[in-house]
Design an enzyme around this catalytic site. Structure first.
Site, PDB file in Angstrom:
ATOM      1  N   GLY A  64       0.998  -1.345   0.095  1.00  0.00           N
ATOM      2  CA  GLY A  64      -0.315   0.163   0.113  1.00  0.00           C
ATOM      3  C   GLY A  64       1.130   1.041  -0.152  1.00  0.00           C
ATOM      4  O   GLY A  64       2.354   1.075   0.181  1.00  0.00           O
ATOM      5  N   GLY A  87      -0.919  -4.305   0.114  1.00  0.00           N
ATOM      6  CA  GLY A  87      -1.771  -4.276  -0.192  1.00  0.00           C
ATOM      7  C   GLY A  87      -1.975  -4.546  -1.729  1.00  0.00           C
ATOM      8  O   GLY A  87      -2.830  -5.270  -2.717  1.00  0.00           O
ATOM      9  N   GLU A 147       4.094  -6.989   7.326  1.00  0.00           N
ATOM     10  CA  GLU A 147       4.340  -6.398   8.257  1.00  0.00           C
ATOM     11  C   GLU A 147       4.101  -5.911   9.975  1.00  0.00           C
ATOM     12  O   GLU A 147       3.941  -5.484  10.394  1.00  0.00           O
ATOM     13  CB  GLU A 147       2.504  -6.171   8.341  1.00  0.00           C
ATOM     14  CG  GLU A 147       1.634  -5.490   6.656  1.00  0.00           C
ATOM     15  CD  GLU A 147       2.084  -6.745   5.457  1.00  0.00           C
ATOM     16  OE1 GLU A 147       1.385  -6.512   4.686  1.00  0.00           O
ATOM     17  OE2 GLU A 147       2.482  -8.135   5.606  1.00  0.00           O
ATOM     18  N   ASP A 167      -2.643  -7.621   6.912  1.00  0.00           N
ATOM     19  CA  ASP A 167      -4.133  -7.277   6.555  1.00  0.00           C
ATOM     20  C   ASP A 167      -4.585  -7.978   5.085  1.00  0.00           C
ATOM     21  O   ASP A 167      -3.154  -8.563   4.498  1.00  0.00           O
ATOM     22  CB  ASP A 167      -4.583  -6.062   6.475  1.00  0.00           C
ATOM     23  CG  ASP A 167      -4.078  -5.051   5.745  1.00  0.00           C
ATOM     24  OD1 ASP A 167      -2.459  -5.832   5.155  1.00  0.00           O
ATOM     25  OD2 ASP A 167      -3.801  -4.302   5.853  1.00  0.00           O
TER      26      ASP A 167
END
Length: 347
Positions: A68, A115, A138, A146
């Site tokens: 992301g 992402g 992460e 996520d």
């Protein structure tokens, strides 16, 4: 074909295929809010279009997508306006891809993390080349795996998913194929021919049959057995203890333990519980759980400290709070998973 997204993402119709291309190579195709919204609109249209039999997502440059747009998230959060809506739309898109009613082919040539994983690995066909590398790193930046990692990682055999979540280590295309993350492997040089053939027929299974190449597992059997043994333990502390007991005579255990000890203790505790819980949850329920965690992470300390150390003050050592696993209280972890009331994610 304009679904929005500006110069960050391109949409084309090639024969029977709807083709998505990530076009931010200078930013390693980091996923932005604009890209998320545009891809959502395209999928909505193409799912209902009888002229589109298959959707393909690919990327320009040397990365598929390195994650992301972390710097934007950091700056917005620091300014007191954490981009919760970006994550809400991203998580809804991840769930949408998982339930998409037509073949969804991710053509992954280069690195895919965070992402980028969310917009590729929930599709029906995850096609990787020899240049592909996968990671969910992460926990190393004070965040958590996520974009549906709680749906994706628990299903991998031999506790391989828990290993990837707690270390953030990268794997190549052979390990991805054999673990079940990738569904097919082809040569990088065959990508254009593959896409041309797919546009003609719209049938990925028959087309892939003509392009498949074998990929050996990069991680050798003794290491896979060690991963299975250490990461199948009934608690995070048991994983640490298991690695610790083996570390004096086993290089893999020592190295893995050293890696885990550099990660955010809070992130490790959250990731352990999240991946364990995901084994029995639907994709929609996984995304709801991740959105609960996300809201607390954006209001906490470690995520911003992790970004500071990794990106702002490159290479500096993050000062995690709390600094050790022992200091992370069970009640604090419970709070990450607590319902959000009217702010719950609706997929």
């Amino acid at each position: 074909m304009d679904f929005g997204g500006g110069d960050e993402i391109r949409f084309e119709r090639l024969g029977r295929a709807g083709v998505v291309t990530l076009t931010r190579p200078q930013a390693l195709n980091a996923v932005t809010h604009r890209m998320v919204k545009a891809l959502g609109k395209a999928l909505h249209a193409w799912e209902r279009d009888d002229g589109v039999d298959v959707v393909v997502i690919k990327a320009e440059g040397r990365a598929f997508s390195a994650g992301g747009d972390i710097l934007h998230i950091y700056e917005a959060g620091r300014a007191g306006k954490p981009p919760v809506e970006f994550f809400a739309d991203e998580y809804r898109l991840n769930a949408r891809i998982n339930s998409f009613r037509k073949p969804y082919v991710a053509l992954i040539d280069g690195i895919v993390m965070g992402g980028g994983v969310g917009i590729s690995f929930h599709g029906s066909h995850r096609v990787m080349t020899e240049n592909a590398q996968f990671a969910m790193p992460e926990v190393g930046i004070g965040f958590f795996p996520d974009v549906g990692a709680s749906h994706l990682l628990p299903d991998l055999g031999g506790s391989f998913g828990m290993y990837l979540a707690l270390t953030g280590n990268r794997i190549r295309y052979g390990d991805a194929l054999w673990s079940g993350l990738a569904t097919h492997t082809i040569k990088a040089e065959d990508q254009a021919s593959f896409l041309d053939r797919l546009a003609l027929t719209g049938d990925p299974e028959s087309v892939l049959h003509g392009f498949l190449v074998p990929a050996k597992r990069e991680t050798e059997r003794p290491i896979l057995e060690a991963i299975s043994r250490h990461f199948a333990q009934p608690s995070l502390q048991d994983v640490i203890d298991s690695l610790d007991r083996a570390a004096s005579t086993d290089e893999f255990a020592a190295k893995t333990l050293a890696t885990i000890r550099t990660r955010s203790p809070t992130s490790l505790r959250v990731a352990w519980r999240q991946i364990s819980a995901g084994l029995t949850l639907s994709m929609d329920d996984c995304m709801k759980m991740e959105f609960r965690i996300l809201n607390r992470m954006l209001a906490g300390h470690d995520f911003y400290e992790g970004i500071r150390a990794a990106i702002i003050d490159k290479g500096s050592k993050p000062q995690w709070r709390p600094a050790s696993l022992d200091a992370v209280r069970e009640a604090d972890i419970d709070a990450y998973f607590a319902p959000l009331g009217e702010r719950e994610l609706l997929t």
